[in-house]
Design a protein around this motif. Structure first.
Motif, PDB file in Angstrom:
ATOM      1  N   ASP A  40      -2.631  32.115   8.045  1.00 46.00           N
ATOM      2  CA  ASP A  40      -3.328  30.617   8.619  1.00 46.00           C
ATOM      3  C   ASP A  40      -4.348  31.669   9.053  1.00 46.00           C
ATOM      4  N   THR A  41      -5.808  31.346   8.825  1.00 40.99           N
ATOM      5  CA  THR A  41      -6.863  31.382  10.264  1.00 40.99           C
ATOM      6  C   THR A  41      -7.715  30.796  10.070  1.00 40.99           C
ATOM      7  N   ARG A  42      -8.287  30.663  11.284  1.00 44.59           N
ATOM      8  CA  ARG A  42      -9.947  30.627  11.247  1.00 44.59           C
ATOM      9  C   ARG A  42     -11.440  31.709  11.324  1.00 44.59           C
ATOM     10  N   ALA A  43      -9.975  32.997  11.533  1.00 42.27           N
ATOM     11  CA  ALA A  43     -11.731  34.022  12.370  1.00 42.27           C
ATOM     12  C   ALA A  43     -11.479  35.354  11.209  1.00 42.27           C
ATOM     13  N   ALA A  44     -10.979  34.844   9.906  1.00 40.95           N
ATOM     14  CA  ALA A  44     -10.990  35.719   8.608  1.00 40.95           C
ATOM     15  C   ALA A  44     -12.217  36.035   8.497  1.00 40.95           C
ATOM     16  N   LEU A  45     -12.795  37.468   8.042  1.00 36.79           N
ATOM     17  CA  LEU A  45     -14.278  38.171   7.827  1.00 36.79           C
ATOM     18  C   LEU A  45     -14.269  38.056   6.535  1.00 36.79           C
ATOM     19  N   THR A  46     -15.500  38.038   5.896  1.00 33.49           N
ATOM     20  CA  THR A  46     -15.888  38.158   4.370  1.00 33.49           C
ATOM     21  C   THR A  46     -16.302  39.341   4.578  1.00 33.49           C
ATOM     22  N   LEU A  47     -15.887  41.062   3.880  1.00 33.83           N
ATOM     23  CA  LEU A  47     -16.896  41.450   3.167  1.00 33.83           C
ATOM     24  C   LEU A  47     -17.484  41.952   2.270  1.00 33.83           C
ATOM     25  N   ARG A  48     -18.251  42.199   1.896  1.00 32.01           N
ATOM     26  CA  ARG A  48     -19.672  42.480   0.683  1.00 32.01           C
ATOM     27  C   ARG A  48     -19.439  43.992   0.375  1.00 32.01           C
ATOM     28  N   GLU A  49     -19.450  44.085  -0.672  1.00 30.11           N
ATOM     29  CA  GLU A  49     -19.169  45.804  -0.842  1.00 30.11           C
ATOM     30  C   GLU A  49     -20.074  45.983  -2.483  1.00 30.11           C
ATOM     31  N   ALA A  50     -21.476  46.305  -2.529  1.00 28.75           N
ATOM     32  CA  ALA A  50     -21.921  46.762  -3.617  1.00 28.75           C
ATOM     33  C   ALA A  50     -21.521  45.793  -4.833  1.00 28.75           C
ATOM     34  N   ARG A  51     -20.942  45.953  -5.873  1.00 26.93           N
ATOM     35  CA  ARG A  51     -21.046  44.541  -6.974  1.00 26.93           C
ATOM     36  C   ARG A  51     -19.457  44.221  -6.884  1.00 26.93           C
ATOM     37  N   TYR A  52     -18.651  44.855  -6.109  1.00 27.41           N
ATOM     38  CA  TYR A  52     -17.293  44.123  -5.971  1.00 27.41           C
ATOM     39  C   TYR A  52     -17.420  42.680  -5.533  1.00 27.41           C
ATOM     40  N   PRO A  53     -16.250  41.873  -6.366  1.00 25.39           N
ATOM     41  CA  PRO A  53     -15.566  40.905  -5.954  1.00 25.39           C
ATOM     42  C   PRO A  53     -15.643  41.083  -3.967  1.00 25.39           C
ATOM     43  N   VAL A  54     -15.710  39.960  -3.626  1.00 34.08           N
ATOM     44  CA  VAL A  54     -15.667  39.265  -2.011  1.00 34.08           C
ATOM     45  C   VAL A  54     -13.936  39.047  -1.814  1.00 34.08           C
ATOM     46  N   VAL A  55     -14.266  40.286  -0.510  1.00 33.72           N
ATOM     47  CA  VAL A  55     -12.785  40.343  -0.414  1.00 33.72           C
ATOM     48  C   VAL A  55     -12.721  39.476   1.139  1.00 33.72           C
ATOM     49  N   ILE A  56     -11.702  38.714   1.172  1.00 32.59           N
ATOM     50  CA  ILE A  56     -11.544  37.828   2.861  1.00 32.59           C
ATOM     51  C   ILE A  56     -10.472  38.453   3.767  1.00 32.59           C
ATOM     52  N   TYR A  57     -10.549  39.297   4.880  1.00 32.23           N
ATOM     53  CA  TYR A  57      -9.761  39.675   6.145  1.00 32.23           C
ATOM     54  C   TYR A  57      -9.317  38.938   6.462  1.00 32.23           C
ATOM     55  N   VAL A  58      -8.108  38.904   6.870  1.00 30.52           N
ATOM     56  CA  VAL A  58      -7.661  38.072   7.575  1.00 30.52           C
ATOM     57  C   VAL A  58      -6.800  39.097   9.276  1.00 30.52           C
ATOM     58  N   PRO A  59      -7.793  38.342  10.490  1.00 28.35           N
ATOM     59  CA  PRO A  59      -6.644  39.165  11.115  1.00 28.35           C
ATOM     60  C   PRO A  59      -5.009  39.087  11.285  1.00 28.35           C
ATOM     61  N   ARG A  60      -4.960  40.059  12.068  1.00 29.63           N
ATOM     62  CA  ARG A  60      -2.666  40.681  11.361  1.00 29.63           C
ATOM     63  C   ARG A  60      -2.561  39.507  12.171  1.00 29.63           C
ATOM     64  N   GLU A  61      -2.567  39.488  13.676  1.00 27.37           N
ATOM     65  CA  GLU A  61      -1.787  38.566  14.589  1.00 27.37           C
ATOM     66  C   GLU A  61      -1.959  36.847  13.741  1.00 27.37           C
ATOM     67  N   ASP A  62      -3.035  36.788  12.651  1.00 25.02           N
ATOM     68  CA  ASP A  62      -2.486  35.450  11.815  1.00 25.02           C
ATOM     69  C   ASP A  62      -2.429  35.783  10.851  1.00 25.02           C
ATOM     70  N   VAL A  63      -1.222  36.412  10.604  1.00 24.94           N
ATOM     71  CA  VAL A  63      -0.460  36.584   9.402  1.00 24.94           C
ATOM     72  C   VAL A  63       1.002  37.119   9.613  1.00 24.94           C
ATOM     73  N   ASP A  64       1.807  36.017   9.007  1.00 23.05           N
ATOM     74  CA  ASP A  64       3.408  36.209   8.697  1.00 23.05           C
ATOM     75  C   ASP A  64       3.982  37.469   8.279  1.00 23.05           C
ATOM     76  N   MET A  65       3.556  38.323   9.609  1.00 22.79           N
ATOM     77  CA  MET A  65       4.227  39.504   9.642  1.00 22.79           C
ATOM     78  C   MET A  65       6.121  39.804   9.014  1.00 22.79           C
ATOM     79  N   ALA A  66       6.513  39.319   9.623  1.00 24.38           N
ATOM     80  CA  ALA A  66       7.581  39.086   8.980  1.00 24.38           C
ATOM     81  C   ALA A  66       7.975  38.506   7.593  1.00 24.38           C
TER      82      ALA A  66
END
Length: 136
Positions: A40-66
């Motif tokens: 659950d984050t308000r600080a995600a990043l959007t990565l666009r690469e060539a013709r691939y689908p857009v990928v959302i990257y979530v900061p590790r601190e906002d992921v329940d790593m457990a």
């Protein structure tokens, strides 16, 4: 004896023929898997690469790593570097290697360091909500 270093992998720099852009994602992002909120984050990043689908990257601190378990799976991208994977055990078979991360990304994509991405078909939902949305 070979003098090649085992890490001598091709490195490619993004350019006009293979553009990569990384921007702050405008929405709040909530990832659910195995009936749990994994991120659950308000600080995600959007990565666009060539013709691939857009990928959302979530900061590790906002992921329940457990809720995640590192796996031995690994891949390599000449533009981004070595990629490590995590499974989401609560999501069962579908959650195997559902999450990926570039822990030492190449300079061109340095902002995605300490971020995780999720395969949309291996989690229950990747919700994009207004950034000011209150948790339900």
């Amino acid at each position: 004896m070979s003098t090649a270093h085992p890490h001598d992998k091709p490195v490619k720099i993004p350019g006009p023929d293979h553009p990569i852009t990384i921007e702050r994602h405008p929405s709040r992002v909530v990832v659910r898997a195995g009936d749990k909120v994994v991120a659950d984050t308000r600080a995600a990043l959007t990565l666009r690469e060539a013709r691939y689908p857009v990928v959302i990257y979530v900061p590790r601190e906002d992921v329940d790593m457990a809720l995640l378990e590192r796996t031995d799976h690994a891949t390599y991208c000449p533009y981004k570097g070595d990629c490590a994977y995590f499974s989401i055990p609560s999501a069962g078979e579908r959650g195997v290697n559902a999450v990926w991360t570039y822990e030492q990304p190449y300079a061109a994509v340095a902002p995605i360091r300490e971020h995780l991405a999720f395969y949309p078909d291996r989690v229950d939902a990747i919700e994009e909500l207004p950034a000011d949305a209150i948790s339900a």
